[in-house]
Design an enzyme around this catalytic site. Structure first.
Site, PDB file in Angstrom:
ATOM      1  N   ASP A 172     -13.983  21.939  31.881  1.00 34.39           N
ATOM      2  CA  ASP A 172     -13.270  21.305  30.776  1.00 34.39           C
ATOM      3  C   ASP A 172     -12.915  22.323  29.692  1.00 34.39           C
ATOM      4  O   ASP A 172     -13.543  23.386  29.601  1.00 34.39           O
ATOM      5  CB  ASP A 172     -14.124  20.190  30.151  1.00 34.39           C
TER       6      ASP A 172
HETATM    7  N1  URA Z   1     -18.911  18.522  34.407  1.00 34.13           N
HETATM    8  C1  URA Z   1     -18.201  18.152  33.301  1.00 34.13           C
HETATM    9  O1  URA Z   1     -18.319  17.031  32.845  1.00 34.13           O
HETATM   10  N2  URA Z   1     -17.388  19.068  32.736  1.00 34.13           N
HETATM   11  C2  URA Z   1     -17.237  20.321  33.186  1.00 34.13           C
HETATM   12  O2  URA Z   1     -16.484  21.119  32.626  1.00 34.13           O
HETATM   13  C3  URA Z   1     -17.976  20.693  34.329  1.00 34.13           C
HETATM   14  C4  URA Z   1     -18.802  19.763  34.924  1.00 34.13           C
END
Ligand code: URA
Length: 242
Positions: free
Chosen positions: A101
């Site tokens: 993310d």
């Molecule tokens: N899980 C998430 O919720 N976000 C990420 O960036 C990676 C794994």
């Protein structure tokens, strides 16, 4: 001689799975002839064409980056945000392996090898991914047990995870723990925490397989070493569900 779908994936054109779809749909030609049979073997000097584009034989490159927070894992962003590729040399066509993310940091592979990428991220290969989760709230024993047993939501199921709670702050109602998952579904960690009724404050991917980025500053990257690539591939093959 190699299988056609493998050669396409290795060229970086698309994943092996996508290559199989193109073959079945009759969109692939070998030396000018449509080849729609999966598993057809091709020679390294055969000319392969997909959707009218001739595959260039590209040398594979493999990097690991300590992804900083504040950038996206796509090649281009509609909102004009910084992407992980802004940190990389631009002479080669490479892409991030899976997605972290915008606000997540840590281990991220980048490559032009579609087969490698698929093995690192597809849930069927169960390559372990370890996160440091900074949580609003303090995990209860029952939550930890549930994470270790596996979680079930209305639309999703998550396999058992490893949990190691190492820091609790009663005053600020926060905790930090290590979570190791073996799938890598979309927003998996945040969704798992939401199922338990918590909000993730900060997320850092500490390790994929055995590869860490402690020695790299956010935004820095290095080439993966040949033994690392081999070992990661072997780990994913071992974890494969047939
Ligand atoms: N899980 C998430 O919720 N976000 C990420 O960036 C990676 C794994």
């Amino acid at each position: 001689m190699e299988r056609l779908q493998k050669v396409i994936a290795q060229s970086g054109y698309c994943s092996r799975r996508k290559a199989e779809e193109y073959i079945i749909q009759g969109k692939v030609k070998v030396n000018g002839k449509v080849t729609d049979i999966l598993g057809t073997k091709v020679h390294s000097n055969d000319t392969i064409e997909i959707n009218g584009t001739v595959l260039e034989k590209e040398e594979h490159v493999y990097y690991v980056m300590n992804k900083p927070k504040g950038c996206v894992c796509t090649s281009r962003d509609e909102l004009g945000r910084k992407t992980v590729l802004d940190y990389m040399p631009s002479e080669k066509r490479i892409y991030p392996v899976g997605r972290l993310d915008f606000d997540t940091s840590g281990v991220l592979f980048l490559t032009n090898d579609g087969d490698f990428a698929n093995k690192m991220i597809h849930p069927r290969y169960h390559l372990p991914k370890t996160y440091i989760v900074n949580l609003q709230g303090i995990l209860k024993d029952e939550d930890i047990k549930q994470l270790r047993r596996g979680l079930k939501g209305a639309h999703e199921k998550y396999l058992p995870a490893k949990v190691y709670l190492f820091d609790t702050d009663e005053g600020r109602d926060r905790c930090r723990f290590e979570l190791t998952i073996t799938e890598g579904k979309n927003h998996q960690v945040k969704n798992m925490m939401e199922l338990l009724g918590y909000k993730v404050r900060r997320l850092h991917r500490k390790k994929v397989g055995f590869v860490e980025v402690e020695d790299l500053k956010p935004g820095q990257y290095r080439r993966l070493k040949p033994y690392e690539i081999k070992k990661l591939m072997a780990m994913s093959m071992q974890g494969e569900t047939k």
